[in-house]
Write a protein that holds these residues in place. Structure first.
Motif, PDB file in Angstrom:
ATOM      1  N   ARG A  48      76.500 110.431  11.860  1.00 30.35           N
ATOM      2  CA  ARG A  48      76.794 109.124  12.433  1.00 30.35           C
ATOM      3  C   ARG A  48      75.478 108.434  12.760  1.00 30.35           C
ATOM      4  NH1 ARG A  48      81.989 109.917  16.479  1.00 30.35           N
ATOM      5  NH2 ARG A  48      83.429 110.672  14.912  1.00 30.35           N
ATOM      6  N   PRO A  49      75.286 107.208  12.359  1.00 30.82           N
ATOM      7  CA  PRO A  49      74.010 106.527  12.578  1.00 30.82           C
ATOM      8  C   PRO A  49      73.728 106.300  14.052  1.00 30.82           C
ATOM      9  CG  PRO A  49      75.681 104.988  11.836  1.00 30.82           C
ATOM     10  CD  PRO A  49      76.289 106.360  11.711  1.00 30.82           C
ATOM     11  N   SER A  50      72.458 106.052  14.345  1.00 24.62           N
ATOM     12  CA  SER A  50      72.049 105.808  15.732  1.00 24.62           C
ATOM     13  C   SER A  50      72.760 104.603  16.333  1.00 24.62           C
ATOM     14  CB  SER A  50      70.539 105.605  15.811  1.00 24.62           C
ATOM     15  OG  SER A  50      69.864 106.762  15.380  1.00 24.62           O
ATOM     16  N   SER A  51      73.259 103.728  15.475  1.00 21.83           N
ATOM     17  CA  SER A  51      73.953 102.539  15.975  1.00 21.83           C
ATOM     18  C   SER A  51      75.209 102.893  16.773  1.00 21.83           C
ATOM     19  CB  SER A  51      74.336 101.621  14.812  1.00 21.83           C
ATOM     20  OG  SER A  51      75.172 102.298  13.889  1.00 21.83           O
ATOM     21  N   THR A  52      75.721 104.131  16.578  1.00 23.98           N
ATOM     22  CA  THR A  52      76.907 104.532  17.333  1.00 23.98           C
ATOM     23  C   THR A  52      76.600 104.629  18.821  1.00 23.98           C
ATOM     24  OG1 THR A  52      76.406 106.873  16.927  1.00 23.98           O
ATOM     25  CG2 THR A  52      77.931 105.793  15.409  1.00 23.98           C
ATOM     26  N   ILE A  53      75.303 104.802  19.170  1.00 28.84           N
ATOM     27  CA  ILE A  53      74.931 104.825  20.584  1.00 28.84           C
ATOM     28  C   ILE A  53      75.340 103.512  21.239  1.00 28.84           C
ATOM     29  CG2 ILE A  53      73.001 104.876  22.201  1.00 28.84           C
ATOM     30  CD1 ILE A  53      71.552 106.728  20.291  1.00 28.84           C
ATOM     31  N   GLU A  54      74.989 102.402  20.597  1.00 30.75           N
ATOM     32  CA  GLU A  54      75.340 101.093  21.144  1.00 30.75           C
ATOM     33  C   GLU A  54      76.852 100.900  21.182  1.00 30.75           C
ATOM     34  OE1 GLU A  54      73.115  99.193  22.488  1.00 30.75           O
ATOM     35  OE2 GLU A  54      71.488 100.538  21.887  1.00 30.75           O
ATOM     36  N   LYS A  55      77.533 101.442  20.202  1.00 27.78           N
ATOM     37  CA  LYS A  55      78.987 101.299  20.118  1.00 27.78           C
ATOM     38  C   LYS A  55      79.682 101.974  21.291  1.00 27.78           C
ATOM     39  CE  LYS A  55      82.941 102.841  17.355  1.00 27.78           C
ATOM     40  NZ  LYS A  55      83.357 103.575  16.134  1.00 27.78           N
ATOM     41  N   TYR A  56      79.191 103.157  21.680  1.00 27.12           N
ATOM     42  CA  TYR A  56      79.876 103.917  22.711  1.00 27.12           C
ATOM     43  C   TYR A  56      79.489 103.507  24.132  1.00 27.12           C
ATOM     44  CZ  TYR A  56      82.212 107.133  19.564  1.00 27.12           C
ATOM     45  OH  TYR A  56      83.047 107.670  18.619  1.00 27.12           O
ATOM     46  N   ILE A  57      78.424 102.749  24.291  1.00 25.09           N
ATOM     47  CA  ILE A  57      78.014 102.343  25.630  1.00 25.09           C
ATOM     48  C   ILE A  57      79.115 101.553  26.340  1.00 25.09           C
ATOM     49  CG2 ILE A  57      76.443 100.825  26.902  1.00 25.09           C
ATOM     50  CD1 ILE A  57      74.208 101.822  25.071  1.00 25.09           C
ATOM     51  N   PRO A  58      79.665 100.477  25.746  1.00 30.76           N
ATOM     52  CA  PRO A  58      80.752  99.762  26.446  1.00 30.76           C
ATOM     53  C   PRO A  58      81.999 100.620  26.623  1.00 30.76           C
ATOM     54  CG  PRO A  58      80.437  98.913  24.212  1.00 30.76           C
ATOM     55  CD  PRO A  58      79.284  99.807  24.497  1.00 30.76           C
ATOM     56  N   ILE A 105      69.431 115.219  11.282  1.00 34.51           N
ATOM     57  CA  ILE A 105      70.791 114.968  10.815  1.00 34.51           C
ATOM     58  C   ILE A 105      70.957 113.514  10.377  1.00 34.51           C
ATOM     59  CG2 ILE A 105      73.201 114.761  11.586  1.00 34.51           C
ATOM     60  CD1 ILE A 105      72.714 117.252  13.300  1.00 34.51           C
ATOM     61  N   GLU A 106      70.398 112.609  11.141  1.00 35.57           N
ATOM     62  CA  GLU A 106      70.633 111.191  10.887  1.00 35.57           C
ATOM     63  C   GLU A 106      69.722 110.606   9.810  1.00 35.57           C
ATOM     64  OE1 GLU A 106      70.482 109.303  14.675  1.00 35.57           O
ATOM     65  OE2 GLU A 106      72.193 110.422  15.464  1.00 35.57           O
ATOM     66  N   ASN A 107      68.681 111.367   9.411  1.00 25.48           N
ATOM     67  CA  ASN A 107      67.742 110.837   8.425  1.00 25.48           C
ATOM     68  C   ASN A 107      67.614 111.677   7.162  1.00 25.48           C
ATOM     69  OD1 ASN A 107      66.576 108.478   9.980  1.00 25.48           O
ATOM     70  ND2 ASN A 107      66.077 110.135  11.401  1.00 25.48           N
ATOM     71  N   ASN A 108      68.324 112.801   7.119  1.00 25.21           N
ATOM     72  CA  ASN A 108      68.204 113.700   5.971  1.00 25.21           C
ATOM     73  C   ASN A 108      69.583 113.903   5.339  1.00 25.21           C
ATOM     74  OD1 ASN A 108      67.831 115.871   4.180  1.00 25.21           O
ATOM     75  ND2 ASN A 108      66.203 116.757   5.448  1.00 25.21           N
ATOM     76  N   LYS A 109      69.871 113.135   4.307  1.00 26.07           N
ATOM     77  CA  LYS A 109      71.187 113.218   3.651  1.00 26.07           C
ATOM     78  C   LYS A 109      71.392 114.555   2.964  1.00 26.07           C
ATOM     79  CE  LYS A 109      71.666 108.224   2.911  1.00 26.07           C
ATOM     80  NZ  LYS A 109      71.846 107.138   1.907  1.00 26.07           N
ATOM     81  N   ASP A 110      70.320 115.131   2.400  1.00 29.71           N
ATOM     82  CA  ASP A 110      70.433 116.437   1.742  1.00 29.71           C
ATOM     83  C   ASP A 110      70.814 117.527   2.740  1.00 29.71           C
ATOM     84  OD1 ASP A 110      69.789 115.363  -0.706  1.00 29.71           O
ATOM     85  OD2 ASP A 110      67.648 115.795  -0.525  1.00 29.71           O
ATOM     86  N   LEU A 111      70.236 117.478   3.931  1.00 25.36           N
ATOM     87  CA  LEU A 111      70.561 118.449   4.974  1.00 25.36           C
ATOM     88  C   LEU A 111      72.028 118.345   5.356  1.00 25.36           C
ATOM     89  CD1 LEU A 111      69.827 120.511   7.194  1.00 25.36           C
ATOM     90  CD2 LEU A 111      69.175 118.569   8.636  1.00 25.36           C
ATOM     91  N   CYS A 112      72.492 117.137   5.568  1.00 24.92           N
ATOM     92  CA  CYS A 112      73.897 116.929   5.947  1.00 24.92           C
ATOM     93  C   CYS A 112      74.836 117.434   4.861  1.00 24.92           C
ATOM     94  CB  CYS A 112      74.156 115.453   6.231  1.00 24.92           C
ATOM     95  SG  CYS A 112      73.369 114.848   7.741  1.00 24.92           S
TER      96      CYS A 112
END
Length: 204
Positions: A58-68, A43-50
């Motif tokens: 949502r990019p993997s960076s959201t993991i860091e966002k939701y931690i706090p 999902i996060e690496n295949n734009k055609d699939l999405c």
């Protein structure tokens, strides 16, 4: 798109006591951490699939966002919050439906035998106080807490994803549920509205 993956459905679209609407969240569970990792990666690496699915990734960076966010919401440690973000990932399905994928098995205990409500016999309803022993599978589905009450160890099992109260080993907890028996093993099942497992604090 993932015909070889076992999915489960829960939340308001699954529960008989809830009424799902057209905009209700779609809560999916994936049986196996490796399959979950494969799906999230696709999902996060295949734009055609999405685009084919109609999914806003949502990019993997959201993991860091939701931690706090989880640390503050549940008063938990950074490590505990990171586990939650890795096992529960949310996306947007057109037009504006929240679609979440959740891990159903613990990375550390994939072979642990979990008692199932299906096929078990209900003994009676219970309301007890206990001490939490093992909560390593409390951020997976089914959620499992190992507890001890009056010298007896047993599992508390629920298929409901709720993180309103984060429970750690050693916490004193109040449990309301159904005592069940399966193959000579007794356990507590949280299976109807009002069934709970919550830490005992001064205001509870």
């Amino acid at each position: 798109e993932f015909k070889d993956v076992d999915f489960g459905l829960f939340g308001s679209r699954f529960s008989a006591d809830s009424v799902a609407t057209k905009i209700s969240d779609i809560d999916l569970v994936v049986y196996g951490p490796k399959d979950l990792e494969r799906i999230l990666s696709a999902i996060e690496n295949n734009k055609d699939l999405c685009k084919r699915i109609g999914l806003t990734g949502r990019p993997s960076s959201t993991i860091e966002k939701y931690i706090p966010y989880y640390m503050k919401k549940f008063n938990i440690t950074e490590t505990e919050a990171r586990i939650i973000t890795l096992r529960k990932r949310r996306y947007i399905l057109e037009p504006n439906i929240k679609l979440s994928f959740n891990c159903a098995l613990s990375e550390r205990e994939p072979r642990r035998k979990i008692p199932l409500t299906i096929g078990s016999g209900k003994l009676h309803d219970v309301t007890i106080e206990a001490t939490a022993l093992d909560t390593s599978m409390s951020s997976a589905l089914p959620r499992v807490f190992s507890v001890e009450t009056e010298g007896q160890k047993m599992d508390v099992v629920t298929g409901t994803w709720s993180l309103k109260d984060f429970i750690r080993p050693g916490d004193k907890v109040k449990i309301v549920g159904a005592l069940r028996e399966s193959d000579g093993v007794t356990f507590i099942s949280l299976e109807k509205p009002g069934d709970i497992i919550i830490p005992i604090t001064n205001d509870k």
